[in-house]
Design an enzyme around this catalytic site. Structure first.
Site, short mmCIF file in Angstrom:
data_model
loop_
_atom_site.label_atom_id
_atom_site.label_comp_id
_atom_site.label_asym_id
_atom_site.label_seq_id
_atom_site.Cartn_x
_atom_site.Cartn_y
_atom_site.Cartn_z
N CYS A 164 4.97 -8.62 -8.50
CA CYS A 164 6.23 -9.29 -8.50
C CYS A 164 7.37 -9.66 -7.39
CB CYS A 164 7.06 -9.54 -10.26
SG CYS A 164 7.28 -7.81 -10.09
N HIS B 255 2.83 2.10 5.80
CA HIS B 255 2.98 1.62 5.23
C HIS B 255 2.64 1.74 3.38
CE1 HIS B 255 5.03 -2.55 3.43
NE2 HIS B 255 3.36 -2.85 2.98
#
Lengths: 355, 263
Positions: free
Chosen positions: A45, A93
């Site tokens: 989400c 990352h």
């Protein structure tokens, strides 16, 4: 081989943008068609990211097109919202994402499970190879190490979860706890849902409006109690959640003291989320009673968040070490494959070494 | 040589304490593993000490206050090894190690290791009575440690000041359950020890009987109070600390298994 990550996250893209580029059932195949020899889609989400390995350089625009839900979606004027990380930056990352450092709620652990699911789905689809396999296995290890060696996940950071954590520190297993909710407001509903998620099954709801009590009781699997009957329940219950709009305290020390004397060997946890407060503050002085109002719950949540923030540097240090080590190990593997003409490390041996 | 074993054992427990302090300071404490290993190693050296001393004197090594204190420290470590992992009480090792270190440092530094004036024939009932009573002390010590942990956790919950240790300590309910079980273990063993005292076959000094019965009544009352709901869990935890402190102090008043020696 280029190892890269292209994506959108809550940092720069709003929910509509993330919805538009959340990928679709064919994304894996389309990514392979783009020229990616390995590709993995991580869609949650809060983020949509593609991790891929490819021989040719693949422009961000091409990946963005693969992620677009519909062909009609205009990609060009949205490109600046996408980020792109290559090689060591991509590795860093992913390690940060898996460790919860890039999450909306710092240190949350749900992302690790989502990353594992995404990896598993890509593996089953045959979209991962030795690069992504190695990268993700290492990311899972890094996340575990960050979690164990720092306090990045310590404490709860929302009012509801703080209340549940405290309840667990008092009662341990919450499955046998009896909970009474007085006042069926939105915050109390969230708190009760958090308690239910940890196993609470005996729930009683009382509200001035019986319809609202019935409705919340039905929603959380509890039973409604008439508003004039809730004080009698205090002898039986373990957790009391109050959130009425009463102008005067509903519970005073004098009223509660006889009830507490009757249940001397069982603690009573009171979560008072009403403003003005439903429970007089001196109730906390009663033996075996633990009273928390909205301010104390918020203060604990803020304290936990501050502790988590203070752990960022330690977590980044662990991640940096793993990034250098990972890049070196990839380079070693490539050199070996160049000299022998064979892949440096087979997938099976990678599985054995990384899992 | 046997004292060197004791010093090594104390160092093992000190390492456990230092490790806990360092890890907690860095906020990265992982309960159980290291402490369990360090306490386990310390226990091995304690056992070696007691074994060598026992062979040297030809009886259970509880003939003077020095040996008794070491035997109690050994019982504490034994109970931690038996109970710690079973009850899954994190940080219990971190609280156990300081108590053992205190007992052993006291034994090593105080002039209480008096050689025995004369050897008397071993009395197996007397040795059983004394050793089982001291093992019960190990259970009472662990109950005391769990009591300290309970009070720390309870205080934080009451004052709303949650420190790093709050997240590491077990829930109040688990600690209270552990306190109750340990009290039962200690009380059961102590009762067996007390009863076996009647089979010793030689007259015991009245002071010893009074002290032993006093400790038994004290713990009996704590258990009675817990089940008849005279005391809240916090009071039971506090009484475990008071009870063990009293029981430890009463050791001074007890004549040990060599009748010629009275501390």
């Amino acid at each position: 081989m280029n190892l890269f990550c292209i994506g959108l996250s809550h940092h720069r893209a709003d929910v509509e943008m993330r919805e538009n580029f959340a990928g679709h059932a064919e994304t894996d195949r389309v990514l392979r068609d783009c020229g990616c020899s390995e590709a993995l889609l991580l869609s949650t989400c809060n983020r949509v990211e593609v991790y891929a390995a490819s021989e040719p350089f693949i422009p961000t625009k091409q990946i963005a097109r693969c992620l677009a839900r519909t062909n009609a979606l205009e990609v060009d004027d949205r490109l600046e919202t996408f980020y792109r990380y290559e090689h060591a930056d991509c590795v860093r990352h992913l390690f940060r994402v898996a460790s919860g450092l890039d999450s909306m709620v710092l240190g949350e652990t749900e992302i690790l499970g989502q990353a594992k699911k995404a990896y598993e789905a890509a593996r089953i689809a045959g979209a991962t190879g030795r690069y992504l396999h190695r990268l993700f296995q290492r990311a899972f290890r890094v996340a575990k190490q960050v979690r164990t060696h720092t306090e990045i996940t310590r404490g709860a950071v929302s009012v509801g979860s703080v209340a549940v954590d405290l309840a667990q520190k008092i009662f341990g297993d919450l499955r046998d706890c009896k909970v009474l909710v007085v006042g069926a407001g939105e915050t109390s509903e969230r708190t009760v849902r958090a308690l239910v998620s940890r196993g609470v099954s005996d729930l009683r709801v009382s509200n001035r409006s019986p319809e609202r009590a019935e409705s919340l009781a039905l929603a959380v699997g509890g039973r409604a109690v008439r508003f004039d009957e809730w004080p009698q329940q205090c002898g039986e219950i373990d957790i009391l959640v109050t959130s009425t709009s009463s102008e005067v305290p509903l519970i005073s020390r004098e009223k509660l003291a006889p009830v507490v004397r009757e249940r001397i060997d069982r603690p009573l946890f009171i979560i008072d989320i009403a403003v003005p407060r439903d429970v007089a503050p001196d109730v906390n002085a009663l033996e075996g009673v633990y009273l928390y109002d909205i301010d104390s719950l918020r203060s604990i949540a803020e304290q936990s968040l501050a502790t988590r923030r203070a752990q960022i540097a330690a977590a980044e240090e662990i991640i940096s070490k793993h990034v250098s080590d990972f890049i070196e190990s990839i380079a070693r593997g490539l050199n070996r494959s160049a000299s022998t003409g064979h892949p440096g490390v087979s997938e099976n041996s990678l599985r054995a070494s990384e899992s | 040589v046997d004292r060197y074993l004791l010093i090594i054992s104390t160092v093992c427990f000190l390492v456990a304490i230092a490790h806990t302090a360092l890890e907690m300071r860095g906020g990265t404490f992982r309960p159980m593993r290291f402490n369990f290993f360090a306490v386990g190693l310390g226990f091995v050296f304690q056992t070696a000490f007691l074994s060598i001393r026992g062979h040297a004197i030809g009886r259970c090594p509880i003939t003077n206050l020095f040996e008794v204190v070491i035997f109690v420290a050994w019982s504490v470590a034994l109970f931690y090894i038996l109970v710690g992992p079973a009850y899954r009480l994190s940080l219990m090792g971190a609280f156990t190690a300081p108590l053992v270190v205190l007992l052993q440092l006291f034994a090593l530094t105080a002039p209480i290791d008096h050689p025995h004036a004369r050897r008397t024939p071993a009395n197996s009932w007397l040795e059983f009575h004394a050793s089982i009573s001291l093992v019960a002390y190990g259970a009472f010590a662990l109950a005391c440690i769990a009591g300290v942990m309970y009070l720390i956790q309870e205080r934080q919950l009451k004052t709303h000041e949650l420190h790093s240790i709050f997240y590491r300590l077990p829930p109040l309910s688990d600690l209270f359950a552990a306190i109750t079980r340990l009290l039962w273990w200690g009380f059961g063993l102590y009762t067996v020890g007390l009863i076996s005292g009647f089979f010793v076959g030689e007259p015991l000094p009245w002071r010893q009987i009074v002290c032993a019965v006093g400790v038994w009544i004290l713990y009996g009352l704590i258990l009675q109070g817990r089940y008849l709901r005279w005391f809240a869990p916090k009071r039971v935890a506090a009484l475990c600390i008071i009870g063990f402190s009293a029981a430890l102090t009463l050791l001074w008043g007890i004549t040990f298994t060599t009748p010629t020696h009275t501390p």
